[in-house]
Design a protein around this motif. Structure first.
Motif, PDB file in Angstrom:
ATOM      1  N   ALA A  83      69.584  34.789 -32.683  1.00  0.00           N
ATOM      2  CA  ALA A  83      69.497  36.171 -32.104  1.00  0.00           C
ATOM      3  C   ALA A  83      68.465  36.150 -31.216  1.00  0.00           C
ATOM      4  CB  ALA A  83      69.693  37.398 -33.313  1.00  0.00           C
ATOM      5  N   ILE A  84      67.216  35.800 -31.534  1.00  0.00           N
ATOM      6  CA  ILE A  84      65.937  35.716 -30.892  1.00  0.00           C
ATOM      7  C   ILE A  84      66.022  34.993 -29.676  1.00  0.00           C
ATOM      8  CG2 ILE A  84      63.657  34.827 -30.742  1.00  0.00           C
ATOM      9  CD1 ILE A  84      63.516  35.503 -33.783  1.00  0.00           C
ATOM     10  N   LEU A  85      66.648  33.670 -29.720  1.00  0.00           N
ATOM     11  CA  LEU A  85      67.066  32.855 -28.490  1.00  0.00           C
ATOM     12  C   LEU A  85      67.964  33.528 -27.720  1.00  0.00           C
ATOM     13  CD1 LEU A  85      67.282  29.448 -30.491  1.00  0.00           C
ATOM     14  CD2 LEU A  85      65.620  30.146 -29.080  1.00  0.00           C
ATOM     15  N   HIS A  86      68.852  34.241 -28.135  1.00  0.00           N
ATOM     16  CA  HIS A  86      69.855  34.702 -26.986  1.00  0.00           C
ATOM     17  C   HIS A  86      69.044  35.809 -26.213  1.00  0.00           C
ATOM     18  CE1 HIS A  86      73.963  35.717 -25.881  1.00  0.00           C
ATOM     19  NE2 HIS A  86      73.552  37.087 -25.847  1.00  0.00           N
ATOM     20  N   SER A  87      68.583  36.518 -27.013  1.00  0.00           N
ATOM     21  CA  SER A  87      67.621  37.763 -26.412  1.00  0.00           C
ATOM     22  C   SER A  87      66.816  37.345 -25.230  1.00  0.00           C
ATOM     23  CB  SER A  87      66.985  38.791 -27.320  1.00  0.00           C
ATOM     24  OG  SER A  87      66.518  39.907 -27.110  1.00  0.00           O
ATOM     25  N   ILE A  88      65.978  36.300 -25.837  1.00  0.00           N
ATOM     26  CA  ILE A  88      65.279  35.737 -24.396  1.00  0.00           C
ATOM     27  C   ILE A  88      65.643  35.179 -23.666  1.00  0.00           C
ATOM     28  CG2 ILE A  88      63.124  34.089 -24.356  1.00  0.00           C
ATOM     29  CD1 ILE A  88      62.296  34.657 -27.175  1.00  0.00           C
ATOM     30  N   ASP A  89      66.829  34.414 -23.833  1.00  0.00           N
ATOM     31  CA  ASP A  89      67.510  33.757 -22.586  1.00  0.00           C
ATOM     32  C   ASP A  89      68.197  34.746 -21.840  1.00  0.00           C
ATOM     33  OD1 ASP A  89      68.532  31.559 -21.591  1.00  0.00           O
ATOM     34  OD2 ASP A  89      70.792  31.853 -22.169  1.00  0.00           O
ATOM     35  N   CYS A  90      68.476  36.023 -22.149  1.00  0.00           N
ATOM     36  CA  CYS A  90      68.861  37.026 -21.194  1.00  0.00           C
ATOM     37  C   CYS A  90      67.874  37.898 -20.739  1.00  0.00           C
ATOM     38  CB  CYS A  90      69.779  38.092 -22.038  1.00  0.00           C
ATOM     39  SG  CYS A  90      71.284  37.435 -22.589  1.00  0.00           S
ATOM     40  N   CYS A  91      66.700  37.330 -20.524  1.00  0.00           N
ATOM     41  CA  CYS A  91      65.618  38.012 -19.993  1.00  0.00           C
ATOM     42  C   CYS A  91      65.619  37.585 -18.317  1.00  0.00           C
ATOM     43  CB  CYS A  91      64.105  37.367 -20.296  1.00  0.00           C
ATOM     44  SG  CYS A  91      63.790  38.153 -21.926  1.00  0.00           S
ATOM     45  N   ALA A  92      65.268  38.448 -17.404  1.00  0.00           N
ATOM     46  CA  ALA A  92      65.429  38.455 -15.968  1.00  0.00           C
ATOM     47  C   ALA A  92      64.999  37.301 -15.323  1.00  0.00           C
ATOM     48  CB  ALA A  92      64.821  39.551 -15.165  1.00  0.00           C
ATOM     49  N   SER A  93      63.966  36.703 -15.632  1.00  0.00           N
ATOM     50  CA  SER A  93      63.071  35.481 -14.964  1.00  0.00           C
ATOM     51  C   SER A  93      62.567  34.575 -16.062  1.00  0.00           C
ATOM     52  CB  SER A  93      61.876  36.058 -14.041  1.00  0.00           C
ATOM     53  OG  SER A  93      60.981  36.645 -14.766  1.00  0.00           O
ATOM     54  N   ASP A  94      62.439  33.391 -15.548  1.00  0.00           N
ATOM     55  CA  ASP A  94      61.652  32.427 -16.186  1.00  0.00           C
ATOM     56  C   ASP A  94      60.281  32.813 -16.731  1.00  0.00           C
ATOM     57  OD1 ASP A  94      63.912  30.791 -15.989  1.00  0.00           O
ATOM     58  OD2 ASP A  94      63.255  29.253 -14.900  1.00  0.00           O
ATOM     59  N   ASP A  95      59.623  33.336 -15.875  1.00  0.00           N
ATOM     60  CA  ASP A  95      58.212  33.812 -16.365  1.00  0.00           C
ATOM     61  C   ASP A  95      58.239  34.808 -17.425  1.00  0.00           C
ATOM     62  OD1 ASP A  95      56.910  32.308 -14.276  1.00  0.00           O
ATOM     63  OD2 ASP A  95      56.762  33.933 -12.926  1.00  0.00           O
ATOM     64  N   THR A  96      59.169  35.941 -17.514  1.00  0.00           N
ATOM     65  CA  THR A  96      59.533  36.573 -18.539  1.00  0.00           C
ATOM     66  C   THR A  96      59.852  35.767 -19.820  1.00  0.00           C
ATOM     67  OG1 THR A  96      60.081  38.343 -16.911  1.00  0.00           O
ATOM     68  CG2 THR A  96      60.523  38.693 -19.424  1.00  0.00           C
ATOM     69  N   LYS A  97      60.769  34.862 -19.789  1.00  0.00           N
ATOM     70  CA  LYS A  97      61.076  34.214 -20.866  1.00  0.00           C
ATOM     71  C   LYS A  97      59.881  33.425 -21.359  1.00  0.00           C
ATOM     72  CE  LYS A  97      65.782  33.289 -18.965  1.00  0.00           C
ATOM     73  NZ  LYS A  97      66.903  32.480 -18.389  1.00  0.00           N
ATOM     74  N   LYS A  98      58.904  32.897 -20.707  1.00  0.00           N
ATOM     75  CA  LYS A  98      57.770  32.229 -21.301  1.00  0.00           C
ATOM     76  C   LYS A  98      56.973  33.146 -21.810  1.00  0.00           C
ATOM     77  CE  LYS A  98      57.612  29.166 -17.139  1.00  0.00           C
ATOM     78  NZ  LYS A  98      56.835  28.498 -15.987  1.00  0.00           N
ATOM     79  N   LYS A  99      56.755  34.363 -21.528  1.00  0.00           N
ATOM     80  CA  LYS A  99      56.123  35.416 -22.239  1.00  0.00           C
ATOM     81  C   LYS A  99      56.515  35.726 -23.557  1.00  0.00           C
ATOM     82  CE  LYS A  99      54.262  38.124 -18.306  1.00  0.00           C
ATOM     83  NZ  LYS A  99      54.469  39.503 -17.550  1.00  0.00           N
ATOM     84  N   MET A 100      57.751  35.730 -23.574  1.00  0.00           N
ATOM     85  CA  MET A 100      58.642  36.057 -24.938  1.00  0.00           C
ATOM     86  C   MET A 100      58.462  35.007 -25.922  1.00  0.00           C
ATOM     87  SD  MET A 100      59.485  39.129 -24.409  1.00  0.00           S
ATOM     88  CE  MET A 100      58.773  39.704 -22.809  1.00  0.00           C
TER      89      MET A 100
END
Length: 630
Positions: free
Chosen positions: A520-537
């Motif tokens: 669930a955590i990986l799925h939620s992060i993978d749906c973020c808008a940009s790669d920069d946001t994913k790195k933050k998460m």
């Protein structure tokens, strides 16, 4: 001019000034401050006159914004029967629907095999694989154990109901004698109002229970008379996946029935980031009955940035307690009178889980434990217990939820689009409908222009309006999600009807799955808008709530995220950080603390909904003032 005439003129001038001032206040576009609040209290109300309420499925946390810690009481009420001979109704705690299906046992066994495989596959810190411990090794020892009597009195008594109170609340409700004529209700289940077909399960009855419990806590623990609530404001924390109708009814209850002068409604995940001092985080809230995962960016609830994807998983700490009981039974649990239907035994199992369970791979082999059973009107008993892998298997079921053995229930929820509210006509349905008309009108206008000489700007304006509406509310976007292509692919704008149907099918299939916590955590992060946001998460995974408070939980979750995250991010993300105790705070209190922080922010002044505004405009005020997409 005589002295009397001068006095009359001065009085008239004073009245004119008052009338002008009232007109100016009515015309000003700012929150209406109730007249009941004296001017001298306007500054003070920002702290000591704000009550923060965080209602959980099992625990209510409530306190002033200036309090260091909130008051925490069981979120439960026992109501006396209205008629003699009435059957007793009690909300279950550890028991739930879907546990006794024909497929449940097989699913539970298959899930446990996956847990055992995961335990065996991960090496201990010394590089050696862990040797599994069979429950047979402990069963013969546990079955021959008999309790020792510590004391002929447990020191615990049933709640005294000799004076026949209409209701009892909190700890007293937990210890109401089952033979007494009381129905026991928990008004919130899995983050939503606990509506059911049994006694006290209607919306009106549940809201009445909520009002009584909260009013009781405010009077007893905060020492605020209910008649003085007109001087106070309220900050209410709601789940990330919420029911609009339920939130609307609770806000109405707080303002119109309890009498608070104003309210701010905000979501638990954003408040958790405030309470932990983080600007951005993937917030994982593991509660007693539900788990939510939500990505928050910069502490602001924007549709396309803050809430990249929100998930609610229908399991939590109580499911781990029940699973731990099942595992202990396999190992010959010596307290054979234990029953999941008894509240006192549920409290004992929760205590055993919190005391014995862990997520430390290095702790292996059989170990002897002891525990006490203290029930009202019974002797205090001491039991000996030998356990092996059960202490590690139980918390691991959060990552392998098939082990719960729950069949035929929706285990994953997304934010559902509202069915509409007559008090809020300009909702997303209205915007979507007008958007379609605007698009059609713009196209027809463009066609007419192409057939005649070009001129005017009406078509451009309509096209611009349609574009704005589309940006605000994309046609097939689920309310509260940012990227629908995380669930389905394809170009939705070309075939809206087909895309809508396929989206509904995909969501239905998605909600039918029981996702493990790490997935669930990986799925939620993978749906973020940009790669920069994913790195933050990935670099800030914040775990709150009391459902994952196990020894070595931080390292365990971090290891699973690192092993399962996409390889492309494994190379670019400097570190995956899991935060379980920010500022060394109790993770169960972080969201409430964030609500207290919210009360002190200057920007919160724009979010207040006042009693008179609510009375006039109703649910529209939530759309206007909420800091998240309503």
């Amino acid at each position: 001019m005589t002295q009397a005439e001068k006095g009359e003129t001065a009085a008239e001038n004073g009245k004119d000034k008052e009338r002008d001032k009232e007109k100016e206040q009515r015309g000003a576009k700012r929150p209406i401050v109730p007249a009941a609040v004296p001017d001298s209290l306007q500054e003070q109300i920002q702290s000591n006159f704000i009550v923060v309420i965080h209602p959980g499925s099992m625990t209510l946390r409530i306190g002033r914004a200036t309090d260091t810690l909130p008051v925490s009481i069981p979120h439960i009420i026992a109501r006396r029967h209205k008629q003699q001979g009435q059957p007793t109704y009690k909300d279950s705690w550890l028991l739930r629907e879907g546990l006794n299906k024909p497929e449940s046992t097989e699913q539970r066994q298959n899930g446990l095999k996956m847990v055992d495989q995961a335990i065996w596959s991960k090496k201990m810190s010394n590089g050696v694989r862990r040797i599994p411990v069979s429950p047979d090794q402990a069963r013969s020892y546990n079955r021959q154990m008999r309790p020792a009597i510590l004391d002929h009195s447990s020191g615990i008594k049933w709640t005294n109901t000799a004076h026949h109170p209409e209701y009892v609340i909190g700890e007293e409700a937990l210890y109401v004698n089952p033979l007494d004529c009381y129905n026991v209700h928990g008004p919130i289940r899995r983050g939503q109002l606990n509506l059911h077909s049994g006694p006290g399960g209607s919306l009106t009855a549940v809201l009445a229970d909520v009002e009584v419990i909260w009013s009781y806590a405010i009077q007893k623990y905060l020492e605020i008379p209910l008649k003085d609530l007109k001087y106070y404001r309220c900050i209410l924390l709601i789940p990330d996946i919420y029911n609009k109708q339920h939130v609307k009814e609770i806000v109405n209850m707080i303002l119109m029935k309890m009498g608070f002068s104003g309210i701010v409604v905000h979501q638990e995940s954003v408040c958790a980031t405030f309470g932990s001092g983080l600007g951005s985080a993937c917030v994982v809230d593991v509660g007693d009955q539900k788990t939510s995962v939500c990505c928050v960016e910069d502490g602001v609830s924007h549709r396309n940035t803050s809430f990249c994807f929100r998930l609610c998983l229908a399991y939590g700490g109580s499911d781990v307690s029940r699973c731990f009981y099942w595992l202990m039974q396999r190992a010959g649990f010596p307290y054979r009178e234990c029953q999941l239907a008894k509240k006192t035994d549920c409290l004992l199992l929760q205590h055993l889980k919190e005391t014995f369970c862990h997520l430390d791979q290095d702790l292996s082999g059989l170990k002897d434990h002891e525990f006490q059973v203290r029930h009202p009107d019974s002797p205090a008993l001491l039991y000996q217990l030998r356990l092996g892998d059960e202490k590690l298997q139980a918390p691991m079921v959060l990552f392998y939820p098939a082990t719960f053995g729950i069949v035929g229930q929706k285990m994953t929820s997304l934010q559902q689009r509202s069915q509409g509210d007559p008090e809020d006509p300009h909702d997303e349905h209205y915007l979507l409908a007008t958007q379609s008309k605007q698009e059609q009108t713009a196209k027809a206008t463009a066609d007419r222009k192409s057939m005649s000489k070009p001129g005017g700007f009406e078509g451009d304006l309509r096209g611009q309006s349609a574009s704005i509406a589309e940006n605000l509310y994309p046609p097939e976007m689920e309310l509260g999600t940012s990227h629908s292509d995380c669930i389905i692919g394809g170009n939705e704008s070309e075939e809206p009807l087909t895309a809508h149907m396929s989206r509904k099918t995909a969501i239905s299939q998605f909600e039918g799955k029981a996702l493990g916590l790490d997935k669930a955590i990986l799925h939620s992060i993978d749906c973020c808008a940009s790669d920069d946001t994913k790195k933050k998460m990935y670099s800030s995974i914040l775990v709150v709530g009391g459902g994952l408070m196990f020894h070595k939980a931080q390292e365990f979750l971090q290891h699973r995220i690192l092993n399962k995250m996409p390889p492309s991010f494994r190379r670019v993300v400097e570190n995956v950080e899991v935060i379980t105790r920010p500022k060394d705070m109790d993770p169960r209190l972080i969201a409430w603390k964030g609500g207290a922080v919210l009360a002190c922010l200057d920007t919160t002044q724009e979010l207040w909904i006042y009693q008179r505004e609510w009375q006039r405009f109703g649910a529209r005020m939530l759309r206007e003032r909420a800091a998240f997409v309503w």
